[in-house]
Design a protein around this motif. Sequence first.
Motif, PDB file in Angstrom:
ATOM      1  N   TYR A  68      -3.185  16.949  18.967  1.00  0.00           N
ATOM      2  CA  TYR A  68      -4.087  16.905  19.924  1.00  0.00           C
ATOM      3  C   TYR A  68      -3.232  16.836  21.602  1.00  0.00           C
ATOM      4  O   TYR A  68      -4.415  16.461  22.675  1.00  0.00           O
ATOM      5  N   LYS A  69      -2.300  16.130  21.146  1.00  0.00           N
ATOM      6  CA  LYS A  69      -1.127  16.800  22.556  1.00  0.00           C
ATOM      7  C   LYS A  69      -1.464  15.048  22.919  1.00  0.00           C
ATOM      8  O   LYS A  69      -1.629  14.185  21.924  1.00  0.00           O
TER       9      LYS A  69
ATOM     10  N   GLU B 222      10.232  15.452  25.539  1.00  0.00           N
ATOM     11  CA  GLU B 222       8.672  16.960  25.463  1.00  0.00           C
ATOM     12  C   GLU B 222       8.877  17.069  24.071  1.00  0.00           C
ATOM     13  O   GLU B 222       7.410  17.454  23.313  1.00  0.00           O
ATOM     14  N   SER B 223       9.715  16.830  22.877  1.00  0.00           N
ATOM     15  CA  SER B 223       9.754  16.561  21.566  1.00  0.00           C
ATOM     16  C   SER B 223       8.651  15.589  21.243  1.00  0.00           C
ATOM     17  O   SER B 223       7.764  15.817  20.152  1.00  0.00           O
TER      18      SER B 223
ATOM     19  N   GLU C 161       2.640  16.596  30.328  1.00  0.00           N
ATOM     20  CA  GLU C 161       3.699  17.626  30.309  1.00  0.00           C
ATOM     21  C   GLU C 161       4.931  17.390  30.961  1.00  0.00           C
ATOM     22  O   GLU C 161       4.886  16.061  31.554  1.00  0.00           O
ATOM     23  N   LYS C 162       6.192  18.172  30.966  1.00  0.00           N
ATOM     24  CA  LYS C 162       7.350  17.505  31.208  1.00  0.00           C
ATOM     25  C   LYS C 162       7.459  17.517  32.459  1.00  0.00           C
ATOM     26  O   LYS C 162       8.032  15.797  32.448  1.00  0.00           O
TER      27      LYS C 162
ATOM     28  N   LEU D 140       5.758  14.993  23.133  1.00  0.00           N
ATOM     29  CA  LEU D 140       4.281  15.388  23.655  1.00  0.00           C
ATOM     30  C   LEU D 140       3.642  16.275  23.174  1.00  0.00           C
ATOM     31  O   LEU D 140       2.480  17.174  23.566  1.00  0.00           O
ATOM     32  N   SER D 141       4.656  17.038  22.283  1.00  0.00           N
ATOM     33  CA  SER D 141       4.396  18.859  21.592  1.00  0.00           C
ATOM     34  C   SER D 141       4.129  18.142  20.084  1.00  0.00           C
ATOM     35  O   SER D 141       3.119  18.999  19.786  1.00  0.00           O
ATOM     36  N   ALA D 142       4.352  16.602  19.701  1.00  0.00           N
ATOM     37  CA  ALA D 142       4.142  17.125  18.434  1.00  0.00           C
ATOM     38  C   ALA D 142       2.813  16.486  17.579  1.00  0.00           C
ATOM     39  O   ALA D 142       1.838  17.454  16.614  1.00  0.00           O
TER      40      ALA D 142
ATOM     41  N   GLY E  96      -0.365  17.526  34.478  1.00  0.00           N
ATOM     42  CA  GLY E  96      -0.922  18.336  33.587  1.00  0.00           C
ATOM     43  C   GLY E  96      -2.429  18.693  33.938  1.00  0.00           C
ATOM     44  O   GLY E  96      -2.450  18.342  34.808  1.00  0.00           O
TER      45      GLY E  96
ATOM     46  N   TYR F 220      -3.511  15.974  30.828  1.00  0.00           N
ATOM     47  CA  TYR F 220      -2.226  16.468  30.145  1.00  0.00           C
ATOM     48  C   TYR F 220      -1.600  16.105  30.150  1.00  0.00           C
ATOM     49  O   TYR F 220      -1.297  16.945  30.687  1.00  0.00           O
TER      50      TYR F 220
END
Length: 319
Positions: free
Chosen positions: A101-102, A93-94, A139-140, A96-98, A145, A137
Motif C-alpha cells: 500500500y506504499k 526509494e527502496s 515519492e522521491k 517507498l516502493s516496498a 506525491g 503518497y
Amino acid sequence: MKIVFMGTPDFSVPILEGILEENWEVVGVVTQPDRPKGRKKILTPPPVKQAAEVHGIPVLQPKTLKKEENVQAVLDLHPDVIITAAFGQLLPESLLSAPPYKAVNVHASLLPKYRGGAPIHQAVIDGEEKSGVTIMYMEKEMDAGGILARREVAITEVDTAGTLHDKLSAAGRNLLLETLPRLADQQITSEPQDSQEATFAPNIKRGREKINWNEPGHVIYNQVRGMNPWPGAYTTYKGKPIKIWETRKTHVSSAKETAPGTILALEEDGIVTAAADDTAVIITSLQPSGKKAMKAADYLRGSHELKPGERFNGDENNV
C-alpha cells in the motif's frame, strides 16, 4: 493491514495514538535517535518513542536511512503500508516502493503550498489566513506525491506556530483515520499535484530568527508569532540578545518621523517600537539574555535599562 509508523516530535504523537485507538496493527515505530536536551544535556527520547513504548511497540532509531541495513530492519517488519508524520529524514526509494500500500505522509500544509520542513512556521510568518493538512503518497521528490485527502484549518490573527501546530496535529489525526479505511479497501485514488503552484517552507535557520526593524509592523508581528514557541524571534539591545515572544500591532503617528527599531515609549503593558512604513509594534512579552521569559510590564517594573529614543539593533545598523 500492518503499519510501520515513522514520526518524531509532539506533532506525530496524536496521529500515532489515533491509529492505535482505532485498533490498526502497528508492527513497529521508526523515529530519530535520542538527543541531549536542556541545559544539562540529558539524553532524551523523542516523544514518539515514549508513546510507542507505553503501548509496547518495537522502536527503531536509525541515524540515517541511507544505510542498507537500516532500511532492511524496517522491511523485516513486513509492513503493508508505511505512515509518516514529521519523521525528519528522507525515505529511500527502496523503502517507498516496498509495501503493497506504499508509503503515506501526513503533511502540515495544503499541498502543493509549503512543501518542506517548516510549513507551520512559514504559514504564520507569511500572514496566511488558512493552512491545513494533506494526506499524500510519498515519492522521491519531497512532498510532491499524489494527494489522497486534504483539510483546511483556519489561522486566526492571534495564532502562533505553537497553537497552529496543535490544530494541525489534531486535524491530521482525524483526516488520516478517515482515509485509512478507504486506503485499506482500495477505494481511494490520488490526485497529482500541480508543481507549478508549489511553494516551499525550508527549515528555520538562525539568521531568520532576528527581527529586521526595517520591515513593516505587520511583518514583524507575524514573524514573532511564527517563531513562537520555537525557536523564538530576537533582537539586540546594546549588543545583548533579547528574545521577543509576543507583540501587538499599533498605530503611532510619531513612528513616521523615527528610525526603525527606535523605542518610542515605555507604556504600562509594553515597549512601543518603531518599524518601517510609519508603523510600530508593542513588545508585550520578552526574554532578556540569561533570564526567563516574562511580560514586558514585569520587566519594565524591574529594569530601567531600556530608554525611549534608543534603538534595538542600533549597534548593528538595524539589520
